[in-house]
Write a protein that holds these residues in place. Structure first.
Motif, PDB file in Angstrom:
ATOM      1  N   PHE A   1       0.838  -1.171   0.000  1.00  0.00           N
ATOM      2  CA  PHE A   1       0.000   0.000   0.000  1.00  0.00           C
ATOM      3  C   PHE A   1       0.880   1.229   0.000  1.00  0.00           C
ATOM      4  O   PHE A   1       2.060   1.162   0.321  1.00  0.00           O
ATOM      5  N   THR A   2       0.320   2.374  -0.327  1.00  0.00           N
ATOM      6  CA  THR A   2       1.072   3.613  -0.297  1.00  0.00           C
ATOM      7  C   THR A   2       0.828   4.301   1.025  1.00  0.00           C
ATOM      8  O   THR A   2      -0.307   4.498   1.423  1.00  0.00           O
ATOM      9  N   GLN A   3       1.909   4.631   1.677  1.00  0.00           N
ATOM     10  CA  GLN A   3       1.807   5.376   2.920  1.00  0.00           C
ATOM     11  C   GLN A   3       1.944   6.846   2.543  1.00  0.00           C
ATOM     12  O   GLN A   3       3.001   7.296   2.135  1.00  0.00           O
ATOM     13  N   HIS A   4       0.849   7.601   2.655  1.00  0.00           N
ATOM     14  CA  HIS A   4       0.819   8.967   2.157  1.00  0.00           C
ATOM     15  C   HIS A   4       1.783   9.903   2.870  1.00  0.00           C
ATOM     16  O   HIS A   4       2.277  10.835   2.269  1.00  0.00           O
ATOM     17  N   LYS A   5       2.051   9.650   4.128  1.00  0.00           N
ATOM     18  CA  LYS A   5       2.920  10.540   4.875  1.00  0.00           C
ATOM     19  C   LYS A   5       4.313  10.608   4.243  1.00  0.00           C
ATOM     20  O   LYS A   5       4.908  11.657   4.138  1.00  0.00           O
ATOM     21  N   GLN A   6       4.821   9.469   3.806  1.00  0.00           N
ATOM     22  CA  GLN A   6       6.158   9.416   3.224  1.00  0.00           C
ATOM     23  C   GLN A   6       6.122   9.082   1.739  1.00  0.00           C
ATOM     24  O   GLN A   6       7.149   9.130   1.076  1.00  0.00           O
ATOM     25  N   GLY A   7       4.954   8.702   1.216  1.00  0.00           N
ATOM     26  CA  GLY A   7       4.833   8.364  -0.197  1.00  0.00           C
ATOM     27  C   GLY A   7       5.566   7.094  -0.587  1.00  0.00           C
ATOM     28  O   GLY A   7       5.977   6.937  -1.730  1.00  0.00           O
ATOM     29  N   THR A   8       5.746   6.193   0.354  1.00  0.00           N
ATOM     30  CA  THR A   8       6.478   4.962   0.080  1.00  0.00           C
ATOM     31  C   THR A   8       5.529   3.765   0.065  1.00  0.00           C
ATOM     32  O   THR A   8       4.430   3.824   0.595  1.00  0.00           O
ATOM     33  N   HIS A   9       5.982   2.688  -0.548  1.00  0.00           N
ATOM     34  CA  HIS A   9       5.228   1.434  -0.552  1.00  0.00           C
ATOM     35  C   HIS A   9       5.828   0.535   0.511  1.00  0.00           C
ATOM     36  O   HIS A   9       7.039   0.404   0.609  1.00  0.00           O
ATOM     37  N   LYS A  10       4.968  -0.090   1.303  1.00  0.00           N
ATOM     38  CA  LYS A  10       5.443  -0.963   2.365  1.00  0.00           C
ATOM     39  C   LYS A  10       4.644  -2.255   2.361  1.00  0.00           C
ATOM     40  O   LYS A  10       3.464  -2.249   2.067  1.00  0.00           O
ATOM     41  N   THR A  11       5.312  -3.315   2.712  1.00  0.00           N
ATOM     42  CA  THR A  11       4.651  -4.594   2.915  1.00  0.00           C
ATOM     43  C   THR A  11       4.664  -4.864   4.403  1.00  0.00           C
ATOM     44  O   THR A  11       5.724  -4.845   5.034  1.00  0.00           O
ATOM     45  N   LEU A  12       3.485  -5.095   4.949  1.00  0.00           N
ATOM     46  CA  LEU A  12       3.369  -5.340   6.380  1.00  0.00           C
ATOM     47  C   LEU A  12       2.882  -6.764   6.613  1.00  0.00           C
ATOM     48  O   LEU A  12       1.942  -7.213   5.970  1.00  0.00           O
ATOM     49  N   PRO A  13       3.507  -7.461   7.550  1.00  0.00           N
ATOM     50  CA  PRO A  13       3.013  -8.805   7.875  1.00  0.00           C
ATOM     51  C   PRO A  13       1.686  -8.705   8.618  1.00  0.00           C
ATOM     52  O   PRO A  13       1.408  -7.709   9.280  1.00  0.00           O
ATOM     53  N   ILE A  14       0.859  -9.727   8.465  1.00  0.00           N
ATOM     54  CA  ILE A  14      -0.415  -9.772   9.180  1.00  0.00           C
ATOM     55  C   ILE A  14      -0.544 -11.121   9.866  1.00  0.00           C
ATOM     56  O   ILE A  14       0.118 -12.086   9.505  1.00  0.00           O
ATOM     57  N   SER A  15      -1.411 -11.175  10.837  1.00  0.00           N
ATOM     58  CA  SER A  15      -1.602 -12.414  11.590  1.00  0.00           C
ATOM     59  C   SER A  15      -2.308 -13.455  10.716  1.00  0.00           C
ATOM     60  O   SER A  15      -2.987 -13.110   9.745  1.00  0.00           O
ATOM     61  N   PRO A  16      -2.173 -14.732  11.068  1.00  0.00           N
ATOM     62  CA  PRO A  16      -2.877 -15.778  10.326  1.00  0.00           C
ATOM     63  C   PRO A  16      -4.396 -15.566  10.314  1.00  0.00           C
ATOM     64  O   PRO A  16      -5.050 -15.826   9.301  1.00  0.00           O
ATOM     65  N   ASP A  17      -4.958 -15.102  11.422  1.00  0.00           N
ATOM     66  CA  ASP A  17      -6.407 -14.852  11.474  1.00  0.00           C
ATOM     67  C   ASP A  17      -6.806 -13.788  10.466  1.00  0.00           C
ATOM     68  O   ASP A  17      -7.796 -13.932   9.745  1.00  0.00           O
ATOM     69  N   LEU A  18      -6.048 -12.693  10.420  1.00  0.00           N
ATOM     70  CA  LEU A  18      -6.357 -11.634   9.472  1.00  0.00           C
ATOM     71  C   LEU A  18      -6.126 -12.104   8.040  1.00  0.00           C
ATOM     72  O   LEU A  18      -6.889 -11.751   7.137  1.00  0.00           O
TER      73      LEU A  18
END
Length: 122
Positions: A1-18
């Motif tokens: 996703f794009t983080q508007h504050k810094q304008g960067t793309h980041k991949t974030l880990p999520i829990s198995p439930d999510l």
């Protein structure tokens, strides 16, 4: 996703439930299609309305969720680098705001303090 504050793309880990919830959403809407139409103002407005319905103080904001997430991870003993990566901070100084109150050495020192006990004469 794009983080508007810094304008960067980041991949974030999520829990198995999510991950399971997201998989069901993708199955429902189709691969490559937006799961939900989110705009930051819509998120914050919906959160504000929910906060009002729940009669929570104005000091609790949508951004408070980020701080709560980070604080809980710090309290659980998540190591500093992992915490920094999960909340997406570039600088260590920003992450330290979440960890200073959860220093395990401070907790251990405080746990060793005992109040004097009143001696009961029998």
């Amino acid at each position: 996703f794009t983080q508007h504050k810094q304008g960067t793309h980041k991949t974030l880990p999520i829990s198995p439930d999510l991950a399971e919830v997201v998989k069901r959403m993708v199955d429902r809407v189709g691969v490559g299609k937006p799961l939900v139409q989110l705009h930051p103002s819509r998120l914050t407005d919906n959160f504000r309305k929910a906060r009002i319905r729940a009669k929570l103080p104005e000091s609790i904001t949508f951004h408070s969720l980020r701080h709560t997430f980070a604080s809980w991870l710090a309290a659980l003993g998540t190591d500093f680098r992992t915490l920094q990566a999960l909340i997406g901070h570039q600088s260590a100084e920003a992450t330290q705001l979440y960890t200073h109150t959860f220093d395990p050495n401070k907790r251990s020192a405080l746990d060793r303090l005992h109040l004097p006990r009143k001696v009961v004469n029998g």
